[in-house]
Motif scaffolding. Sequence first.
Motif, PDB file in Angstrom:
ATOM      1  N   THR A 141       0.822  -1.206   0.000  1.00 21.68           N
ATOM      2  CA  THR A 141       0.000   0.000   0.000  1.00 21.68           C
ATOM      3  C   THR A 141       0.857   1.258   0.000  1.00 21.68           C
ATOM      4  OG1 THR A 141      -1.631  -1.223   1.277  1.00 21.68           O
ATOM      5  CG2 THR A 141      -1.905   1.154   1.174  1.00 21.68           C
ATOM      6  N   TYR A 142       1.978   1.228   0.728  1.00 25.08           N
ATOM      7  CA  TYR A 142       2.858   2.388   0.857  1.00 25.08           C
ATOM      8  C   TYR A 142       4.290   2.000   0.463  1.00 25.08           C
ATOM      9  CZ  TYR A 142      -1.086   3.924   3.657  1.00 25.08           C
ATOM     10  OH  TYR A 142      -2.343   4.249   4.080  1.00 25.08           O
ATOM     11  N   PRO A 143       4.571   1.808  -0.824  1.00 24.97           N
ATOM     12  CA  PRO A 143       5.894   1.321  -1.228  1.00 24.97           C
ATOM     13  C   PRO A 143       7.029   2.296  -0.924  1.00 24.97           C
ATOM     14  CG  PRO A 143       4.582   1.892  -3.159  1.00 24.97           C
ATOM     15  CD  PRO A 143       3.684   2.007  -1.965  1.00 24.97           C
ATOM     16  N   GLU A 144       6.796   3.593  -1.065  1.00 23.67           N
ATOM     17  CA  GLU A 144       7.873   4.552  -0.800  1.00 23.67           C
ATOM     18  C   GLU A 144       8.223   4.575   0.683  1.00 23.67           C
ATOM     19  OE1 GLU A 144       8.765   9.275  -1.224  1.00 23.67           O
ATOM     20  OE2 GLU A 144       7.591   8.309  -2.800  1.00 23.67           O
ATOM     21  N   PHE A 145       7.208   4.566   1.552  1.00 24.10           N
ATOM     22  CA  PHE A 145       7.461   4.525   2.992  1.00 24.10           C
ATOM     23  C   PHE A 145       8.182   3.229   3.361  1.00 24.10           C
ATOM     24  CE2 PHE A 145       6.200   2.990   7.185  1.00 24.10           C
ATOM     25  CZ  PHE A 145       6.726   4.003   7.977  1.00 24.10           C
ATOM     26  N   THR A 146       7.766   2.124   2.769  1.00 20.26           N
ATOM     27  CA  THR A 146       8.394   0.833   3.057  1.00 20.26           C
ATOM     28  C   THR A 146       9.873   0.857   2.684  1.00 20.26           C
ATOM     29  OG1 THR A 146       6.304  -0.306   2.675  1.00 20.26           O
ATOM     30  CG2 THR A 146       8.294  -1.638   2.575  1.00 20.26           C
ATOM     31  N   GLU A 147      10.189   1.418   1.533  1.00 22.63           N
ATOM     32  CA  GLU A 147      11.584   1.494   1.098  1.00 22.63           C
ATOM     33  C   GLU A 147      12.407   2.347   2.058  1.00 22.63           C
ATOM     34  OE1 GLU A 147      14.241   2.999  -2.717  1.00 22.63           O
ATOM     35  OE2 GLU A 147      12.057   3.069  -2.818  1.00 22.63           O
ATOM     36  N   ARG A 148      11.900   3.519   2.412  1.00 30.47           N
ATOM     37  CA  ARG A 148      12.632   4.410   3.319  1.00 30.47           C
ATOM     38  C   ARG A 148      12.781   3.786   4.712  1.00 30.47           C
ATOM     39  NH1 ARG A 148      14.692   6.505  -0.598  1.00 30.47           N
ATOM     40  NH2 ARG A 148      13.621   8.123  -1.723  1.00 30.47           N
ATOM     41  N   PHE A 149      11.737   3.128   5.179  1.00 35.93           N
ATOM     42  CA  PHE A 149      11.794   2.521   6.511  1.00 35.93           C
ATOM     43  C   PHE A 149      12.803   1.374   6.544  1.00 35.93           C
ATOM     44  CE2 PHE A 149      10.130  -0.283   9.902  1.00 35.93           C
ATOM     45  CZ  PHE A 149      10.288   0.597  10.957  1.00 35.93           C
ATOM     46  N   THR A 150      12.839   0.543   5.504  1.00 35.97           N
ATOM     47  CA  THR A 150      13.815  -0.550   5.491  1.00 35.97           C
ATOM     48  C   THR A 150      15.236  -0.005   5.387  1.00 35.97           C
ATOM     49  OG1 THR A 150      13.466  -0.816   3.111  1.00 35.97           O
ATOM     50  CG2 THR A 150      12.275  -2.307   4.554  1.00 35.97           C
ATOM     51  N   GLU A 151      15.448   1.075   4.635  1.00 36.23           N
ATOM     52  CA  GLU A 151      16.769   1.710   4.599  1.00 36.23           C
ATOM     53  C   GLU A 151      17.160   2.199   5.989  1.00 36.23           C
ATOM     54  OE1 GLU A 151      16.284   4.802   1.734  1.00 36.23           O
ATOM     55  OE2 GLU A 151      16.508   3.433   0.032  1.00 36.23           O
ATOM     56  N   PHE A 152      16.220   2.805   6.702  1.00 37.69           N
ATOM     57  CA  PHE A 152      16.471   3.294   8.051  1.00 37.69           C
ATOM     58  C   PHE A 152      16.848   2.140   8.993  1.00 37.69           C
ATOM     59  CE2 PHE A 152      14.643   4.222  12.284  1.00 37.69           C
ATOM     60  CZ  PHE A 152      15.453   5.283  12.644  1.00 37.69           C
ATOM     61  N   VAL A 153      16.122   1.044   8.898  1.00 34.92           N
ATOM     62  CA  VAL A 153      16.396  -0.111   9.762  1.00 34.92           C
ATOM     63  C   VAL A 153      17.780  -0.682   9.477  1.00 34.92           C
ATOM     64  CG1 VAL A 153      15.696  -2.488  10.260  1.00 34.92           C
ATOM     65  CG2 VAL A 153      13.986  -0.677  10.178  1.00 34.92           C
ATOM     66  N   VAL A 154      18.159  -0.776   8.209  1.00 29.97           N
ATOM     67  CA  VAL A 154      19.484  -1.292   7.861  1.00 29.97           C
ATOM     68  C   VAL A 154      20.567  -0.348   8.378  1.00 29.97           C
ATOM     69  CG1 VAL A 154      21.043  -1.757   5.923  1.00 29.97           C
ATOM     70  CG2 VAL A 154      18.719  -2.648   5.890  1.00 29.97           C
ATOM     71  N   ILE A 155      20.374   0.938   8.239  1.00 31.63           N
ATOM     72  CA  ILE A 155      21.361   1.904   8.732  1.00 31.63           C
ATOM     73  C   ILE A 155      21.518   1.783  10.243  1.00 31.63           C
ATOM     74  CG2 ILE A 155      21.755   4.379   9.112  1.00 31.63           C
ATOM     75  CD1 ILE A 155      20.593   4.800   6.269  1.00 31.63           C
ATOM     76  N   ILE A 156      20.416   1.677  10.963  1.00 34.08           N
ATOM     77  CA  ILE A 156      20.484   1.538  12.425  1.00 34.08           C
ATOM     78  C   ILE A 156      21.182   0.240  12.808  1.00 34.08           C
ATOM     79  CG2 ILE A 156      19.088   1.243  14.523  1.00 34.08           C
ATOM     80  CD1 ILE A 156      19.197   4.117  13.480  1.00 34.08           C
ATOM     81  N   ALA A 157      20.856  -0.866  12.123  1.00 36.92           N
ATOM     82  CA  ALA A 157      21.484  -2.159  12.433  1.00 36.92           C
ATOM     83  C   ALA A 157      22.992  -2.106  12.189  1.00 36.92           C
ATOM     84  CB  ALA A 157      20.847  -3.265  11.602  1.00 36.92           C
TER      85      ALA A 157
END
Length: 160
Positions: free
Chosen positions: A65-81
């Motif tokens: 439903t929200y592909p752009e938010f999903t992409e940005r959120f997964t990038e954020f999670v990878v950066i934090i990890a």
Amino acid sequence: MLDLSDWSPDPYILVLTGLGFLIALVAWLPLALKRLPLSLPIVCIALGAALFMSPAVSDEPLPLTYPEFTERFTEFVVIIALMGAGLKLDRVFSWRRWSVTWRLLAITMPMSIAAITVLGVWGLGLPWAIALLLGASLAPTDPVLAADVQVGPPKDRGGR
């Protein structure tokens, strides 16, 4: 008597409550799981699966439903990890001290990618490109390697 029939939760409060719960979980759960064969990621995946299997969650998956938010959120999670894994590193560089890491990078990771790719193609019938992507996704990466080379708390000079 308190009537809650027309009460609707504020999304902001729900997000703050969820983040607070997650922060408490990250701080407390590793201590509780020391003697069990479970890890924090396994418990978080189980909690996420249970949450999204509840009837309150819509039938349409949110990532679609929200592909752009999903992409940005997964990038954020990878950066934090990766940032968290990098902060754990507190070892002076030398070829001998980092020998396990080099073996993981040069041998284990490529062999894992190749094995998962072959299993994906022959076992699951996936195309080569998809199987290779699956292998690269499931292979041990930076957080695994960082956990291997950490020596203790930051600024702990023991073992050098």
